[in-house]
Design an enzyme around this catalytic site. Structure first.
Site, PDB file in Angstrom:
ATOM      1  N   LYS A 176       0.851  -1.197   0.000  1.00  0.00           N
ATOM      2  CA  LYS A 176       0.000   0.000   0.000  1.00  0.00           C
ATOM      3  C   LYS A 176       0.881   1.240   0.000  1.00  0.00           C
ATOM      4  O   LYS A 176       1.620   1.491   0.945  1.00  0.00           O
ATOM      5  CB  LYS A 176      -0.896   0.045   1.246  1.00  0.00           C
ATOM      6  N   GLU A 249      11.123   0.962   9.609  1.00  0.00           N
ATOM      7  CA  GLU A 249      12.036   2.070   9.277  1.00  0.00           C
ATOM      8  C   GLU A 249      11.285   3.349   9.594  1.00  0.00           C
ATOM      9  O   GLU A 249      10.446   3.792   8.813  1.00  0.00           O
ATOM     10  CB  GLU A 249      12.395   2.035   7.785  1.00  0.00           C
ATOM     11  N   CYS A 283      14.391  10.404   5.403  1.00  0.00           N
ATOM     12  CA  CYS A 283      14.465   9.903   6.778  1.00  0.00           C
ATOM     13  C   CYS A 283      15.852  10.120   7.366  1.00  0.00           C
ATOM     14  O   CYS A 283      15.996  10.549   8.491  1.00  0.00           O
ATOM     15  CB  CYS A 283      14.071   8.435   6.815  1.00  0.00           C
ATOM     16  N   GLU A 380      11.695  16.135  14.761  1.00  0.00           N
ATOM     17  CA  GLU A 380      12.092  15.913  13.371  1.00  0.00           C
ATOM     18  C   GLU A 380      11.349  16.891  12.460  1.00  0.00           C
ATOM     19  O   GLU A 380      10.125  16.868  12.375  1.00  0.00           O
ATOM     20  CB  GLU A 380      11.739  14.475  12.968  1.00  0.00           C
TER      21      GLU A 380
HETATM   22  P1  NAD Z   1       2.901   7.859   8.117  1.00  0.00           P
HETATM   23  O1  NAD Z   1       3.241   6.938   9.233  1.00  0.00           O
HETATM   24  O2  NAD Z   1       1.845   8.860   8.355  1.00  0.00           O
HETATM   25  O3  NAD Z   1       2.423   7.030   6.856  1.00  0.00           O
HETATM   26  C1  NAD Z   1       3.189   5.979   6.321  1.00  0.00           C
HETATM   27  C2  NAD Z   1       2.244   4.949   5.736  1.00  0.00           C
HETATM   28  O4  NAD Z   1       1.504   4.325   6.778  1.00  0.00           O
HETATM   29  C3  NAD Z   1       1.208   5.510   4.767  1.00  0.00           C
HETATM   30  O5  NAD Z   1       1.081   4.606   3.687  1.00  0.00           O
HETATM   31  C4  NAD Z   1      -0.048   5.548   5.601  1.00  0.00           C
HETATM   32  O6  NAD Z   1      -1.249   5.464   4.855  1.00  0.00           O
HETATM   33  C5  NAD Z   1       0.116   4.315   6.452  1.00  0.00           C
HETATM   34  N1  NAD Z   1      -0.649   4.301   7.687  1.00  0.00           N
HETATM   35  C6  NAD Z   1      -1.120   5.351   8.403  1.00  0.00           C
HETATM   36  N2  NAD Z   1      -1.769   4.898   9.508  1.00  0.00           N
HETATM   37  C7  NAD Z   1      -1.692   3.548   9.485  1.00  0.00           C
HETATM   38  C8  NAD Z   1      -2.141   2.510  10.367  1.00  0.00           C
HETATM   39  N3  NAD Z   1      -2.798   2.780  11.492  1.00  0.00           N
HETATM   40  N4  NAD Z   1      -1.843   1.238  10.045  1.00  0.00           N
HETATM   41  C9  NAD Z   1      -1.144   0.939   8.925  1.00  0.00           C
HETATM   42  N5  NAD Z   1      -0.716   1.869   8.058  1.00  0.00           N
HETATM   43  C10 NAD Z   1      -0.984   3.165   8.330  1.00  0.00           C
HETATM   44  O7  NAD Z   1       4.276   8.509   7.673  1.00  0.00           O
HETATM   45  P2  NAD Z   1       4.534   9.528   6.467  1.00  0.00           P
HETATM   46  O8  NAD Z   1       4.003  10.855   6.904  1.00  0.00           O
HETATM   47  O9  NAD Z   1       4.067   8.980   5.188  1.00  0.00           O
HETATM   48  O10 NAD Z   1       6.131   9.563   6.401  1.00  0.00           O
HETATM   49  C11 NAD Z   1       6.907  10.487   7.105  1.00  0.00           C
HETATM   50  C12 NAD Z   1       7.668   9.812   8.207  1.00  0.00           C
HETATM   51  O11 NAD Z   1       8.300   8.624   7.743  1.00  0.00           O
HETATM   52  C13 NAD Z   1       8.795  10.667   8.735  1.00  0.00           C
HETATM   53  O12 NAD Z   1       8.774  10.606  10.145  1.00  0.00           O
HETATM   54  C14 NAD Z   1      10.052  10.018   8.204  1.00  0.00           C
HETATM   55  O13 NAD Z   1      11.200  10.228   8.954  1.00  0.00           O
HETATM   56  C15 NAD Z   1       9.667   8.590   8.125  1.00  0.00           C
HETATM   57  N6  NAD Z   1      10.444   7.904   7.083  1.00  0.00           N
HETATM   58  C16 NAD Z   1      11.366   6.984   7.474  1.00  0.00           C
HETATM   59  C17 NAD Z   1      12.153   6.352   6.541  1.00  0.00           C
HETATM   60  C18 NAD Z   1      13.163   5.325   6.946  1.00  0.00           C
HETATM   61  O14 NAD Z   1      13.653   4.589   6.128  1.00  0.00           O
HETATM   62  N7  NAD Z   1      13.503   5.227   8.204  1.00  0.00           N
HETATM   63  C19 NAD Z   1      11.994   6.642   5.198  1.00  0.00           C
HETATM   64  C20 NAD Z   1      11.047   7.586   4.832  1.00  0.00           C
HETATM   65  C21 NAD Z   1      10.267   8.205   5.789  1.00  0.00           C
END
Ligand code: NAD
Length: 476
Positions: A176, A249, A283, A380
């Site tokens: 997804k 991650e 990230c 962050e």
């Molecule tokens: P997010 O957690 O809001 O969303 C990530 C994904 O999770 C989306 O596809 C979202 O629809 C889904 N999601 C949301 N609620 C969910 C639930 N309850 N159950 C399952 N899935 C759910 O994060 P974001 O805003 O898309 O990304 C930004 C964050 O991600 C930042 O904090 C960034 O640092 C981190 N990030 C980390 C890495 C890494 O490799 N460590 C890489 C990229 C981004």
């Protein structure tokens, strides 16, 4: 406006309900995305389940060859996919000069590389013990069906990181994408399904609710998640209930530490891209820079010159180095953190004022005069803002780096690599780079500690992480 489809069992799947996806540089709607129903999520998992035994039973060489074809499909459709990355995520298509800036074409190149490398890796049987009486072998088995849930910052590259090792090892996948950047991923998966057997890689789409249906389903054998710590915790709880593993991650708040012998001029370019790649929405960006008093002014000046020289705009325009922030939620967070920095005594060296629409553009911003405990240092920012913090002793800088509940990356900058290594070994982070920051590689394991999550991706370790060991113990 086109409505895009999910791919399940190699077939397009549409939903009654859809939502619009927007270009963050212009605010224009660019396509409609299906909102998968709970039943459609279950159907996708069932398709992956049905395809998995035959996929795992294929000889390694066949799976590898199909994955090499998949890399070719990505390459042949590179311009179209890069266009989706720019249109949906915002990063410049090409950037300044021939491939000097890691933009959308770079992301697609990364997708190819991160497909070819795992495709060429092996998981040989390991003989862990042998004597006259017995021989003990460790075999690597796929988990079965993996759920992959991706974020919006490097939408196609992170999807590939989740998909490719998983299928290389004989798993099948339901992915997804983020609701902010779905179309590129739906298109990528549609295209790779031209060469993969049906059911090996499937998609569902929608917001968090759809992600929750997917990640909590009892039909899932492992979850690969990249995103925020808040969602990561929910995923980990569900994985715990279902007794399945997860690779998480999560976010980071990487510290970069300049040692007193570093040369700010020579290191400025590396530091700059370490902090601002993808307009800071990465990230493992350097998110707080610690500089000794003796180098402070020259470092700030060198970064200021670079920041002010970088063109920012619509990624389809030639010569852009920086794009917009991808969505309103993140834009508001950046604005809010910069305003709090001003209120907490920070000085804006450059940037610091929202640019106004259309698009979520926010200028590259450097902030001095902050200290540990101030919001822009501790939270962050995930955007084009870097606090530069003065330190007095190296021990103090190490303590600063370690004081937060985040541990994805960090970097140490010095003319003396041995001295830098000594400092690096004291930092609590999954990766500590020396004289570079965020320089990931498909052969090198990558993952966080503490609040940045657990498990690693990439290389041999990343491939092992999508398998479970099975011991075959033979009496002689
Ligand atoms: P997010 O957690 O809001 O969303 C990530 C994904 O999770 C989306 O596809 C979202 O629809 C889904 N999601 C949301 N609620 C969910 C639930 N309850 N159950 C399952 N899935 C759910 O994060 P974001 O805003 O898309 O990304 C930004 C964050 O991600 C930042 O904090 C960034 O640092 C981190 N990030 C980390 C890495 C890494 O490799 N460590 C890489 C990229 C981004």
């Amino acid at each position: 406006m086109n409505t895009y489809a999910n791919t399940v069992n190699g077939q397009p799947v549409v939903s009654d309900k859809t939502f619009e996806s927007f270009n963050p540089a212009t605010g224009e709607a660019i396509g409609r995305v299906p909102i998968s129903t709970h039943q459609q999520v279950k159907d996708a998992i069932a398709a992956a389940r049905a395809a998995q035994p035959a996929w795992a039973a294929r000889p390694d060489a066949e799976r590898k060859a199909l994955m090499m074809k998949m890399a070719e499909v990505i390459k042949n459709n590179g311009e179209e996919l890069a266009g989706w990355v720019t249109r949906e995520q915002g990063k410049p298509l090409g950037g300044v000069g021939p491939d000097q800036v890691p933009g959308a074409r770079f992301e697609i190149w990364g997708c190819e590389a991160w497909t070819q490398v795992p495709a060429s890796l092996d998981l040989p049987v390991e003989v862990v013990y042998e004597d006259d009486t017995r021989r003990d072998e460790v075999h690597r088995k796929p988990f079965g069906v993996l759920a992959a849930i991706a974020p919006w910052n490097w939408p196609l590259l992170i999807a590939i990181w989740q998909i490719v090792p998983s299928i290389r090892a004989g798993n099948t996948v339901v992915i997804k994408p983020s609701e902010y950047t779905s179309i590129g991923t739906l298109e990528l998966v549609r295209l790779i399904n031209e060469v993969l057997p049906p059911g090996v890689v499937n998609t569902v789409s929608g917001a968090g609710e759809v992600g929750a249906w997917l990640s909590t389903d009892p039909g899932i054998d492992k979850v690969m998640f990249t995103g925020s710590a808040a969602t990561g915790r929910k995923i980990a709880e569900a994985a715990g209930r279902n007794l399945i593993p997860a690779t998480l991650e999560l976010g980071g708040n990487d510290a970069a530490i300049m040692l007193p012998d570093a040369d700010p001029k020579a290191m400025a370019m590396g530091l700059f891209w370490g902090a601002f790649i993808n307009t800071g929405q990465t990230c493992a960006c350097a998110k707080r820079l610690y500089v000794p008093e003796s180098l402070y002014d020259s470092t700030v000046q060198a970064l200021k010159e670079l920041a002010e020289a970088m063109p920012m705009g619509d990624g389809f325009k030639e010569g852009m180095a920086m794009g917009p922030i991808q969505n309103k939620m993140q834009y508001d967070k950046v604005v809010n953190l910069v305003e709090s920095a001003k209120a907490q005594g920070g000085t804006i060296v450059t940037g610091g004022k929202p640019q106004g629409g259309p698009g979520y553009f926010y200028p590259l911003t450097l902030v001095t005069g902050l200290k540990d405990g101030d919001r822009l240092v501790d939270e962050e920012q995930f955007g084009p803002v870097l606090p530069i913090i003065k330190y007095h002793t190296v021990d103090e800088a190490i303590a600063s780096a370690n004081r937060l509940d985040a541990g994805l990356g960090a970097s140490v900058w010095s003319a003396d690599v041995n001295k830098a290594k000594e400092v690096a070994s004291q930092i609590q982070a999954g990766t500590v780079w020396i004289n570079q920051h965020g320089m990931i590689h498909p052969m090198v394991p990558f993952g966080g500690v503490k609040g940045s999550g657990y498990g690693v991706e990439f290389g041999q370790e990343g491939l092992k992480a999508v398998t479970r060991p099975q011991v075959i113990s033979i009496r002689k």
